[in-house]
Enzyme design. Structure first.
Site, mmCIF file in Angstrom:
data_model
loop_
_atom_site.group_PDB
_atom_site.id
_atom_site.type_symbol
_atom_site.label_atom_id
_atom_site.label_comp_id
_atom_site.label_asym_id
_atom_site.label_seq_id
_atom_site.Cartn_x
_atom_site.Cartn_y
_atom_site.Cartn_z
ATOM 1 N N GLY A 266 0.832 -1.192 0.000
ATOM 2 C CA GLY A 266 0.000 0.000 0.000
ATOM 3 C C GLY A 266 0.872 1.249 0.000
ATOM 4 C CG ASN A 270 10.784 4.972 1.997
ATOM 5 O OD1 ASN A 270 11.214 3.864 2.290
ATOM 6 N ND2 ASN A 270 10.031 5.204 0.937
ATOM 7 C CG HIS A 300 -0.092 2.222 8.495
ATOM 8 N ND1 HIS A 300 -0.632 1.110 9.113
ATOM 9 C CD2 HIS A 300 1.177 1.877 8.181
ATOM 10 C CE1 HIS A 300 0.276 0.155 9.167
ATOM 11 N NE2 HIS A 300 1.391 0.589 8.597
ATOM 12 C CD GLU A 301 2.813 3.667 5.242
ATOM 13 O OE1 GLU A 301 3.932 3.455 5.747
ATOM 14 O OE2 GLU A 301 2.003 2.754 4.992
ATOM 15 C CD GLU A 323 4.152 -2.595 9.343
ATOM 16 O OE1 GLU A 323 3.209 -1.792 9.329
ATOM 17 O OE2 GLU A 323 5.231 -2.370 8.769
HETATM 18 ZN ZN LIG Z 1 3.312 -0.173 8.254
#
Ligand SMILES: [Zn+2]
Length: 859
Positions: A266, A270, A300-301, A323
């Site tokens: 998805g 970074n 989420h990122e 995660e």
């Molecule tokens: Zn993740």
């Protein structure tokens, strides 16, 4: 190639020996338009605790030109099996490695893509788990953090983005040089480089004195579809929410989000340079569920910038924590952020994350959330429903157990204590114990160190007046699937019990009782003496992770009035329970269809609607008695057409029903409607037959033999983009002919020229539930080829083939037998074995569910 499969022991030994200060990495991408290889020069400075010791650095590259350690040139023969041997280390070392590295088309390492619209080349890196070593020599493990300084030579006029802010390029002529500032101390897997004529939109996050530059990039061919304002809005909500909850300012100098082509996952977190799949730039109308999913990914990122990037797991056994935390964070932020567009995020979480987790946890490969990760191959197959979804569900349960304030207080202490460092699970649990005053050892042992799902059921007796005489929550721990390690256990559950009354068809909650469930039977005295409500719902609000069953009377009410719950979450929980019962053969597939047909018209949550639509199709294709299946599909197709025609024009529901019909249309009338929508001779008021919907319609027409190569070519001429080429490949593979199947098979299995995305499209088109006879010969071919595929292709590519081409549609004992024979004789690597065993479990489950459906018909 054992050299690529770094073990935990090797990593630990290397971390004990080395401390890495900094990397200077020079990449010459002036060859990008031609492809092939690029020059990569790494200078790394590091210390060793034991002078004279030997170690190694990782590199996956076609060739190495030069290895210089502490001024002394080493023989390039020291580069073997994806490692460079480092003999006789000094206390302080400087290593220089010059290599030619390869561009990839698999989405791993430095991916190279040419956009058919403008003919331009677009590059991006994807390094998690161990692929930075495909671009520069490095010590590829998360606990050897360092400062990274990138210097990049690339064509003039390109955008070049990395973790540090993009500098003004230097030089003249055809190429320019970008000299980036050093990063903070980060892990190699979150370094990044994105380069090409991408276009950017810019803004800033401002909060008092703080100003963080924000950028959003995509290819020019997608620019007209990029809704940057909406993306910035969600991003800023996330900055506000996370900075406040974490009490730690965003730790990097800027935040860019780049929509990149042919991305396998998805998105990827970074540091300061998040990459996202560019299907998230919507070319056609999508439902609100797609916008919600994109927002969840963005959050989420962003959460990873703290949890994962600022504080990083020591080794991949704590990937789950990384995660799960980000997955929990995306949902809690959407639920609570000021101005959130999706405050119902816990419904989506119940609908999607929980379903994924329950499915994964019942496979023979299930494992404790804290998995043994002995090497990199273990972790690469562990990006699964346990790691993301069960872990996040259990974090939600932990928050219910310790309270949200204590949870975030612990998290704040954790960030302050471990900023820029590496941690283990115990570091977080310790901080949470301090904040909450609760001992989490027993909790952690029960929830994190064991596999499997508990089942919660109500046990109640009524007196003659219809009052509750006794009420208990029964907890069961069903045996783990055959082949799974460990034993099923009972767990402590913090749950809510919801009481619902039925008034004029509406199910309204009249009371909620929260309690701790422990052991096999927990009495609920608060309910004794009360009038029995219409529905008693265990695990209301979805606090815990458990299968839930309804008592007989509640089930009867829910079956008739599922759409009557006025709140979305209890509806989602009841939908999930019904689906789970269908998968378990406790509810016949035909009865699930009936339930869906009665409940869907009143379901307003579009994400839930789309899930149920997918599940009905799966139930009919896989779980229905084959003797009745066609009847069920016909009924579903008819209902889809009716719902499409009855939906509000232009609504998300209308689009969802159009897609559902396109997936199941079978009569001349239905297929004629699809063809008419495509050629403009038919119309559904309000339904925009746009680019993506056109391909969906065409795919069904191709699969049913009503569209030929000329029709596919014509559509591709209208949409000659990368996405169009993928759709065309899928349509060709979907055609119901021996030749089409053979060509699709050969292009995937016998050749390695397809890109990751085209290959996935071909596999998707090849597997058609209506074409079992055409597909039957490929079961044998699959088992003949799969081991060779696994051994010769990259991880992503082989996983697509192993999972995607398994004969899952052939729900027959012979498929199980062929699988067992292969497992017994092929001696597959553990990661390959795991994927085949999981696929086999799907067929085994389907066979049982078909038997249950048959039995229901005979009743
Ligand atoms: Zn993740």
């Amino acid at each position: 190639m054992p050299g690529t499969n770094l073990t935990r022991e090797e990593a630990r030994t290397r971390a004990d020996l080395l401390h890495v200060d900094a990397y200077d990495i020079e990449l010459d991408l002036s060859s990008a338009r031609e492809g092939g290889t690029f020059r990569s020069t790494t200078v790394v400075r590091f210390t060793a605790t034991t002078p004279g010791a030997t170690s190694f650095i990782d590199l996956v590259a076609p060739s190495v030109e030069e290895i210089v350690l502490n001024g002394e040139r080493l023989d390039t023969a020291g580069f073997a099996d994806s490692r460079i041997a480092l003999p006789g280390l000094a206390a302080e070392n400087e290593l220089r490695v010059v290599a030619d590295c390869a561009y990839t088309n698999t989405g791993e390492g430095l991916h190279r893509f040419v956009d058919p619209v403008d003919g331009e080349t677009y590059l991006y890196t994807q390094f998690e788990v161990p692929d930075a070593r495909r671009v520069f020599a490095n010590f590829e493990q998360p606990d050897l953090k360092a400062a990274f300084t990138f210097t990049v030579t690339a064509p003039a006029g390109w955008s070049v983005v990395s973790n540090s802010p993009t500098p003004e390029p230097e030089g003249e002529g055809d190429t320019r040089v970008w000299r980036f500032a050093p990063t903070g101390r980060i892990s190699s897997y979150i370094t990044a480089l994105i380069a090409g004529p991408y276009v950017g939109v810019f803004d800033a996050y401002e909060n008092g004195e703080q100003k963080v530059p924000l950028g959003i990039y995509c290819r020019p061919s997608l620019r007209e579809f990029l809704d940057a304002e909406a993306i910035f809005k969600v991003t800023k909500q996330g900055f506000d929410y996370f900075q406040e909850k974490f009490d730690f300012p965003y730790p990097f100098p800027k935040y860019d989000q780049l929509f990149v082509p042919e991305f396998n996952a998805g998105a990827m977190e970074n540091a300061g340079a998040v990459t996202l799949r560019d299907q998230y730039v919507f070319r056609s109308k999508v439902t609100d569920a797609a916008y919600e999913a994109r927002a969840a990914t963005i959050l989420h990122e962003l959460a990873h910038m703290w949890f994962g990037n600022l504080v990083t797991m020591e080794w991949w056994n704590d990937l789950w924590l990384n995660e799960s935390f980000a997955t929990y964070a995306e949902a809690v932020c959407q639920a609570e952020a000021a101005d959130s567009q999706w405050p119902n995020s816990w419904t989506t979480f119940a609908n999607q994350m929980k379903t994924w987790a329950y499915r994964q946890d019942q496979l023979p490969s299930t494992h404790p959330i804290m998995a043994d990760i002995n090497d990199l191959e273990d972790v690469q197959v562990n990006f699964d429903g346990i790691t993301y979804a069960k872990g996040a569900s259990v974090l939600k349960q932990l928050v219910a157990y310790v309270g949200q304030d204590a949870f975030f207080e612990g998290v704040r202490a954790y960030f302050k204590r471990h900023a820029w460092g590496n941690t283990r699970l115990g570091d977080l649990l310790g901080a949470l114990e301090e904040a909450s005053g609760r001992d989490l050892k027993a909790w952690s042992a029960a929830w994190l160190e064991t596999a499997g799902i508990n089942v919660l059921r109500p046990a109640l007796t009524l007196n003659t007046d219809g009052e509750i005489e006794s009420f208990a929550v029964l907890q069961d721990a069903p045996a783990l699937p055959a082949g799974a390690k460990g034993e099923a256990v009972l767990r402590p559950h913090r749950i809510a019990v919801g009481l619902y009354e039925l008034t004029d068809g509406a199910l309204v909650r009249t009371d909620r009782i929260e309690l701790d469930v422990e052991g096999p039977r927990t009495e609920v005295p608060q309910l004794v003496g009360r009038h029995r409500p219409a529905v008693i719902l265990l695990n209301d609000d979805d606090l815990s992770y458990a299968k839930v069953r309804l008592d007989e009377d509640s089930l009867a009410v829910v079956t008739e009035h599922l759409g009557g719950f006025t709140d979305a979450l209890p509806r989602a929980l009841c939908w999930a329970s019904a689906w789970d019962m269908t998968r378990d053969g406790e509810l016949a597939a035909r009865d699930y269809l009936t339930l869906a047909l009665s409940g869907l018209p009143r379901e307003s949550d579009i994400g839930v609607v789309q899930s149920v639509q997918r599940q009905v199709k799966l139930a009919l294709d896989a779980y229905a008695d084959p003797a009745w299946r066609e009847q069920g599909l016909a009924r579903w197709a008819e209902a889809a057409e009716e719902a499409l025609r009855a939906s509000e024009p232009g609504s998300d529901h209308q689009l969802a029903w159009a897609r559902t019909l396109a997936g199941v249309a079978r009569t001349d009338g239905q297929l004629g409607l699809l063809a008419g929508l495509l050629d403009g001779t038919a119309e559904i008021p309000g339904l925009a037959v746009d680019t993506e919907l056109r391909w969906t319609l065409l795919n069904r027409l191709a699969a049913t033999g009503r569209a030929d190569e000329a029709g596919i070519e014509a559509e591709l001429a209208r949409d000659n983009t990368a996405a169009g080429q993928e759709h065309a490949a899928s349509c060709r593979a979907a055609r119901p002919t021996i030749e089409a199947k053979a060509a699709a098979w050969a292009s995937v299995v016998e050749s390695d020229e397809l890109t990751n995305y085209v290959q996935a499209s071909v596999i998707g088109g090849f597997q058609q539930a209506d074409q079992r006879a055409l597909l039957a010969p490929y079961a044998e071919k699959y088992f003949a080829a799969v081991k060779g595929v696994w051994e010769s292709r990259s991880h992503e590519i082989s996983q697509q083939i192993v999972v995607g081409l398994y004969p899952a549609l052939l729900v027959e004992q012979s498929t199980l037998d062929a699988t067992d024979a292969w497992l017994a004789s092929a001696d597959p690597a553990p990661a390959l074995r795991r994927q085949v065993v999981e696929a086999r479990a799907g067929v085994e489950r389907a066979l049982k569910a078909q038997a249950a459906d048959r039995a229901a018909a005979e009743r």
